[in-house]
Design an enzyme around this catalytic site. Structure first.
Site, PDB file in Angstrom:
ATOM      1  N   ASP A  16      42.148  42.316  36.851  1.00  0.00           N
ATOM      2  CA  ASP A  16      42.961  41.175  37.289  1.00  0.00           C
ATOM      3  C   ASP A  16      44.058  41.639  38.251  1.00  0.00           C
ATOM      4  O   ASP A  16      44.348  42.839  38.371  1.00  0.00           O
ATOM      5  CB  ASP A  16      43.580  40.543  36.039  1.00  0.00           C
ATOM      6  CG  ASP A  16      43.867  39.061  36.180  1.00  0.00           C
ATOM      7  OD1 ASP A  16      43.893  38.563  37.317  1.00  0.00           O
ATOM      8  OD2 ASP A  16      44.079  38.404  35.140  1.00  0.00           O
ATOM      9  N   ASP A  66      41.256  29.959  38.062  1.00  0.00           N
ATOM     10  CA  ASP A  66      41.850  29.722  36.748  1.00  0.00           C
ATOM     11  C   ASP A  66      41.714  28.264  36.353  1.00  0.00           C
ATOM     12  O   ASP A  66      42.052  27.889  35.232  1.00  0.00           O
ATOM     13  CB  ASP A  66      43.338  30.099  36.765  1.00  0.00           C
ATOM     14  CG  ASP A  66      43.538  31.572  36.447  1.00  0.00           C
ATOM     15  OD1 ASP A  66      42.566  32.226  36.024  1.00  0.00           O
ATOM     16  OD2 ASP A  66      44.672  32.061  36.624  1.00  0.00           O
TER      17      ASP A  66
HETATM   18  C1  DGJ Z   1      44.840  35.385  35.133  1.00  0.00           C
HETATM   19  C2  DGJ Z   1      43.354  35.273  34.946  1.00  0.00           C
HETATM   20  O1  DGJ Z   1      42.788  34.541  35.965  1.00  0.00           O
HETATM   21  C3  DGJ Z   1      43.064  34.682  33.583  1.00  0.00           C
HETATM   22  O2  DGJ Z   1      41.702  34.469  33.420  1.00  0.00           O
HETATM   23  C4  DGJ Z   1      43.612  35.609  32.533  1.00  0.00           C
HETATM   24  O3  DGJ Z   1      42.899  36.818  32.579  1.00  0.00           O
HETATM   25  C5  DGJ Z   1      45.086  35.836  32.769  1.00  0.00           C
HETATM   26  N1  DGJ Z   1      45.381  36.255  34.103  1.00  0.00           N
HETATM   27  C6  DGJ Z   1      45.614  36.867  31.814  1.00  0.00           C
HETATM   28  O4  DGJ Z   1      46.916  37.185  32.076  1.00  0.00           O
END
Ligand code: DGJ
Length: 722
Positions: free
Chosen positions: A473, A540
């Site tokens: 991430d 997201d």
């Molecule tokens: C952002 C990601 O897109 C989410 O899926 C998740 O992993 C969060 N970060 C975790 O902090």
């Protein structure tokens, strides 16, 4: 095939159904000639004429018929009278510019050179290197062109070789520039923001420059390094498209300039603003590749050409990825609030309905109980998982599931052991307060020491586990690009090389791990990232209705199997919307399927459905994930959408149909299945339809689709080819 017609000094790149041509003009410039449908030659009388257009700069005293600002060019330097957008601005220590780049030599060869720290297209067919030299300084620019067997794509990039004895300041070094002939064009771009990635924008280009860039340190949620140039009459199924895609994940820019004679200049490359790039004497700078694709089969032709290119020339060959595993991720199920029992409960319920991979997301390390701490502390949070990660991963493996882990290696929290020990690892401008974002900061990845330190911490964790998957991430933009180690500004380009070097080192050590990229969803989703990470978390935003738009934009440039699409809970965590489980599955099903909810809390009926959904997905997974994707046109595109995937052997077609809101007394929905073989017969349920009927008359979508949040997946099989 690439050849040089020496009598005319013409380079001819002959692709599958298209041609790309340029020549060395009388003054040693590289003049762009043609990029479009295949032609068998170009009569010299039919190319851009030498014309005196008045009040313009010329090459030589006495020659007025060679106004450089109107000529179609392959590279555009600054300060020589080409007043359009420059693609290369190099400044010498005395303030003068390199702007007299003349043809020196060329070579045509086959290129199997390894990736030099930058993402690189694989399996090139032929390559052309054209060397230009400045008339006054020992500065060389090599333009590279690569072709690919059986495709209408070519790649371009360049290398600057500084033998001048002085440091060269690089103000701008775009990977490509060319001028298309005067005609009216539309631009097709993908823009958005967090949770709203890749909206499709189509707009007419008119005189002046339309520029798109990201200086966020990543390709970003806001923009995508993709440009489509469409003829006015181009639609989803027919018409000319020229496209550019950048094989790079950092800050970038591209420009479309309609000039005084209505030619269109298009350019793409790394971001120029504060790029902090310079080239020391006897050093070189290589820019990343831009892939140029031509199609005369409309937007779907472009999309399919992009998918072919990414599948065969961009994606790494990861064994696990042949059949992307159905995953469950605990993020929206638990956020930071989990323990081993909770995770196992989710994994067991997922296993029962056919899920294959369990992913432990954020919160397993340091003291990470919320998002304000511990980034950089890549060791176990013992309070949450006292029996250790190894125990958890063994238990998941005992369920006959694969095990995956979340990391965010480029970041640091102030509240972390790493920051206590190495405050100098954080990027910040000297004594200025560093700019927070999600209460986290960016590590100095331009420093090999920092990259190595993170690598070693991760290796300690990874070596202990039998990891199948890693989600990488990256949750903030990069600002204050200044190194506290060297006490100097850093180039985003060097940061990106650090990022690519870490993933390359990890992939070398763990060749069986499937790495998924993520940046707050799709904030760094591009062909550069796909060179290392075969799949990416698309957004997201997990709301099925919003995903229709996000996925339709994304699939223009990314193959369906690269795009993570998860079924999540209702009410949806981003929009609060409640949609049926069937719709949530139908929206995720064409893509890389996963779940983002606590399945142990679902009722028996829903679990039965999920089991059936997964069974269906697995039955058709190979054909749908690798098949030919088509966006079908509907009369009411915001409200009704339809996508079709045809298996590569043409024997199976899956059709995904969605309606957002019902309307009273609605018109009938006749969906033309453009792309099917008109000389074949197809079977739907027990009925036979001719291909010509399905393409020209269309398939009548059952009226029970006239509901809010309705969806249908229709399976079509090839009966016979006639
Ligand atoms: C952002 C990601 O897109 C989410 O899926 C998740 O992993 C969060 N970060 C975790 O902090």
């Amino acid at each position: 095939m690439i050849n040089f017609i020496s009598s005319q000094k013409v380079f001819n790149l002959s692709l599958k159904d298209s041609s790309y041509m340029f020549k060395v003009d009388d003054f040693g410039n590289l003049e762009h000639l043609y990029w479009g449908k295949k032609i068998n030659g170009l009569n010299p009388n039919n190319t851009y004429p030498y014309l005196n257009r008045g009040y313009s700069s010329n090459h030589h005293q006495g020659s007025r018929n060679d106004t450089i600002e109107h000529k179609p060019l392959e590279i555009a330097t600054y300060g020589n009278g080409d007043f359009r957008e420059s693609s290369l601005i190099l400044q010498m220590a005395d303030g003068t510019y390199i702007n007299d780049l003349k043809y020196e030599s060329h070579r045509i060869y086959s290129d199997n050179s390894p990736n030099q720290g930058l993402p690189t297209s694989r399996n090139k067919e032929m390559s052309l290197e054209v060397t230009l030299k400045d008339a006054y300084e020992e500065v060389y620019v090599h333009l590279y062109y690569h072709t690919y067997e059986g495709l209408d794509s070519l790649s371009r990039h360049l290398e600057i070789d500084n033998r001048s004895g002085q440091e060269l300041r690089v103000e701008k070094a775009l990977s490509m520039s060319l001028d298309l002939p005067n005609q009216s064009y539309d631009a097709l771009t993908l823009s958005g923001m967090w949770a709203q990635e890749r909206n499709i924008d189509r707009f007419p280009l008119s005189r002046g420059t339309h520029s798109i860039n990201s200086h966020r340190g990543a390709s970003s949620h806001y923009t995508t390094p993709f440009l489509g140039v469409l003829d006015k009459s181009t639609n989803y199924h027919q018409g000319q498209v020229h496209s550019l895609n950048f094989v790079y994940s950092g800050s970038f820019e591209y420009h479309c300039e309609v000039d005084s004679i209505e030619s269109l200049r298009i350019q793409m490359g790394i971001q120029s603003l504060n790029s902090n790039l310079s080239i020391k004497p006897n050093h070189k700078l290589m820019t990343p590749e831009v892939i140029l694709t031509y199609s005369d089969k409309g937007i779907n032709g472009m999309l399919q050409a992009h998918h072919n290119f990414v599948n065969d020339h961009i994606l790494p060959a990861t064994p696990l990825f042949k059949k992307p595993p159905i995953l469950i991720n605990n993020w929206e199920a638990t956020y930071f609030d989990f323990d081993q029992d909770k995770l196992l409960e989710i994994a067991k319920s997922a296993k029962e309905v056919g899920v294959e991979l369990f992913v432990l997301d954020d919160g397993w390390f340091g003291n990470r109980n919320d998002d304000t701490t511990s980034l950089g502390d890549w060791f176990l949070n013992k309070e949450k998982l006292p029996q250790g990660l190894k125990m958890l991963s063994d238990q998941i493996h005992n369920l006959d599931m694969k095990f995956g882990l979340w990391i965010e290696p480029e970041m640091i929290s102030m509240k972390s052991q790493l920051y206590q020990e190495h405050p100098e690892y954080l990027l910040r401008e000297g004594k200025r307060t560093p700019t927070p974002s999600r209460d986290q900061y960016v590590l100095d990845f331009s420093s090999s020491e920092v990259v190595r330190a993170i690598y070693e911490m991760l290796v300690k964790v990874f070596d202990e586990l039998d990891l199948d998957y890693v989600k990488w991430d990256m949750n903030r933009p990069i600002v204050q690009s200044y190194s506290m180690i060297t006490k100097a500004p850093i180039a985003n380009f060097d940061y990106m090389k650090g990022f690519y070097s870490l993933i390359a080192m990890l992939q070398e050590r763990y060749p069986k791990i499937l790495f998924e990229a993520c940046a707050g969803g799709g904030g760094r989703f591009d062909w550069g990232v796909l060179n290392y990470f075969p799949q990416v978390w698309t957004s997201d935003n997990t709301d099925a209705i919003e995903r229709l738009k996000i996925q339709e934009g994304s699939v223009l440039i990314f193959p369906q199997k690269t795009m993570g699409a998860h079924v999540s809970d209702i009410p949806n965590h981003q929009t609060g919307r409640e949609t049926p489980l069937d719709l949530r599955f139908a929206v995720a099903a064409p893509f890389n399927l996963g779940y983002e909810l606590d399945l142990s809390k679902q009722d028996a009926r829903s679990l039965e459905k999920v089991k059936d959904h997964n069974q269906w997905y697995k039955t058709y997974r190979e054909e749908t994930q690798n098949g030919r994707f088509t966006i079908l046109e509907s009369n009411d595109p915001k409200n009704q959408k339809a996508w079709m995937i045809e298996s590569l052997d043409g024997k199976l077609i899956t059709l995904y149909v969605y309606q957002v809101l019902a309307s009273a007394n609605a018109p009938l929905w006749r969906l033309r299945l453009n792309g099917l073989n008109i000389n074949a017969r197809y079977k739907i349920d027990d009925q036979i339809y001719s291909g010509s009927e399905l393409v020209h008359f269309g398939l009548l979508i059952p009226v029970d689709m006239n509901k809010d949040f309705a969806s249908k997946i229709i399976t079509i099989t090839l009966e016979e080819e006639v």
